[in-house]
Design an enzyme around this catalytic site. Structure first.
Site, PDB file in Angstrom:
ATOM      1  N   CYS A  49       0.684  -1.150  -0.369  1.00  0.00           N
ATOM      2  CA  CYS A  49       0.065  -0.057  -0.204  1.00  0.00           C
ATOM      3  C   CYS A  49       0.506   1.664   0.306  1.00  0.00           C
ATOM      4  CB  CYS A  49      -0.723   0.275   0.988  1.00  0.00           C
ATOM      5  SG  CYS A  49      -2.494  -1.246   0.704  1.00  0.00           S
ATOM      6  N   HIS A 105      -2.736   7.393   2.453  1.00  0.00           N
ATOM      7  CA  HIS A 105      -3.510   6.593   2.079  1.00  0.00           C
ATOM      8  C   HIS A 105      -5.107   5.400   2.786  1.00  0.00           C
ATOM      9  CE1 HIS A 105      -3.781   2.008   0.875  1.00  0.00           C
ATOM     10  NE2 HIS A 105      -3.579   1.353   1.999  1.00  0.00           N
ATOM     11  N   ASN A 140     -10.294   0.535  -0.490  1.00  0.00           N
ATOM     12  CA  ASN A 140      -8.706   0.833  -0.041  1.00  0.00           C
ATOM     13  C   ASN A 140      -8.227   0.170  -1.729  1.00  0.00           C
ATOM     14  OD1 ASN A 140      -6.031   0.074   0.111  1.00  0.00           O
ATOM     15  ND2 ASN A 140      -5.647  -1.094   1.996  1.00  0.00           N
TER      16      ASN A 140
END
Length: 328
Positions: free
Chosen positions: A107, A247, A277
């Site tokens: 990520c 993020h 996500n």
């Protein structure tokens, strides 16, 4: 800096997931902030989304793909092990004069790739570098596991880096890696140590496995601490920051990080409720949407921060330089 993003048309809502697994819209929303996520259709891979985002960034910048010197694609879901997904993107957008490579930072992949791309610009060897974050997370998620299937979606975002004449650039960055975190967020099979087999497929070892509580705790601490260090060593206070673009993993993580940094809610960009996500794509998608909404202006201070599998984490302090209104 040109920017662009792409998300699939298909939506997978919390209500849809209620029909697939033991969960509820209230449970998902209260714990993650996610209401829906986008899903790429079968038969298409990450390179498809990356290419579409790249084309939009080129269009906004008024640049031909043939002008690119380098493409860096951050992803954990390449179309196939070989060749690299970036080779498929290069062909799709006709960027015949550049080279490129995939980068796996989980990520944190986009901020890893952004710092890497900036180094080629700073070295003077490259003039136009495209950095893409893209992932088809739906391809590695078990939709019978309610702890992970509610979290992830598909998407891509792209930015174009060029030499700056107005001091608008990446001012500072700090990146980290801690391999001890591998046990808490990983996909066990499909690599050279545990190749795909009938057994690995039957045992669902090709899906994301995550210890959510451990990841949550480390994400909050690591993202907040590294961001605070960037502010301190550049003599900036929270009021100087126009936006934190974090993020988009979990709204509670984002809120906890922003609270530790003493940032107000209107200083934090979030879109997790729409997309979930998207791994390496979350930050560039958020940047692109912020530009489209006209909320970024030349000279704005931005903080980008991420945490992911590895463990990987880091933050970037940058000064925005693009006047989107003049390019639309």
């Amino acid at each position: 800096m040109g920017v662009g993003h792409f998300v699939p048309d298909k939506r997978l809502s919390n209500e849809d997931l209620e029909k697939m697994v033991d969960t509820s819209d209230e449970w998902i929303t209260s714990r993650t902030g996610i209401r829906e996520r986008r899903i790429l259709e079968a038969g298409q891979g990450t390179s498809h989304m990356a290419a579409r985002a790249a084309e939009k960034a080129l269009e906004q910048r008024g640049m031909a793909a043939s002008e690119l010197d380098l493409i860096i694609l951050a992803t954990v879901t390449p179309d196939m092990p070989v060749p690299s997904a970036v080779s498929l993107v290069q062909k799709a957008i006709n960027a015949e004069n550049c080279w490129g490579f995939d980068l796996n930072g989980g990520c944190s992949g986009f901020i890893y790739a952004l710092v890497t791309g900036a180094q080629f610009i700073d070295a003077g060897t490259h003039k136009k570098v495209m950095v893409i974050g893209a992932d088809k997370m739906s391809s590695i998620i078990d939709y019978e596991d309610r702890d992970t299937c509610v979290l992830f979606g598909d998407g891509a975002g792209a930015v174009i880096l060029e030499p700056s004449e107005d001091h608008a650039c990446i001012i500072d960055a700090e990146l980290h890696l801690d391999g001890d975190g591998a046990q808490y967020l990983h996909i066990e099979a499909g690599g050279s140590r545990t190749p795909a087999s009938r057994e690995t497929v039957e045992q669902k070892k090709h899906y994301v496995c995550q210890d959510g509580r451990t990841v949550f705790r480390h994400a909050v601490t690591c993202m907040a601490d590294v961001s605070k260090r960037l502010l301190d060593r550049n003599h900036l206070c929270p009021e100087d920051i126009k936006f934190l673009i974090p993020h988009q993993a979990n709204l509670r993580i984002i809120n906890a990080v922003s609270k530790r940094l003493n940032l107000k809610p209107d200083q934090v960009i979030t879109n997790i409720e729409k997309y979930g996500n998207t791994t390496a794509a979350t930050i560039p998608i958020a940047m692109s949407e912020a530009c489209q909404q006209g909320v970024l202006a030349p000279g704005d201070w931005l903080l980008l921060s991420a945490f992911g599998a590895g463990f990987t984490w880091g933050s970037i302090l940058m000064k925005w330089g693009m006047d989107y209104s003049e390019m639309s």
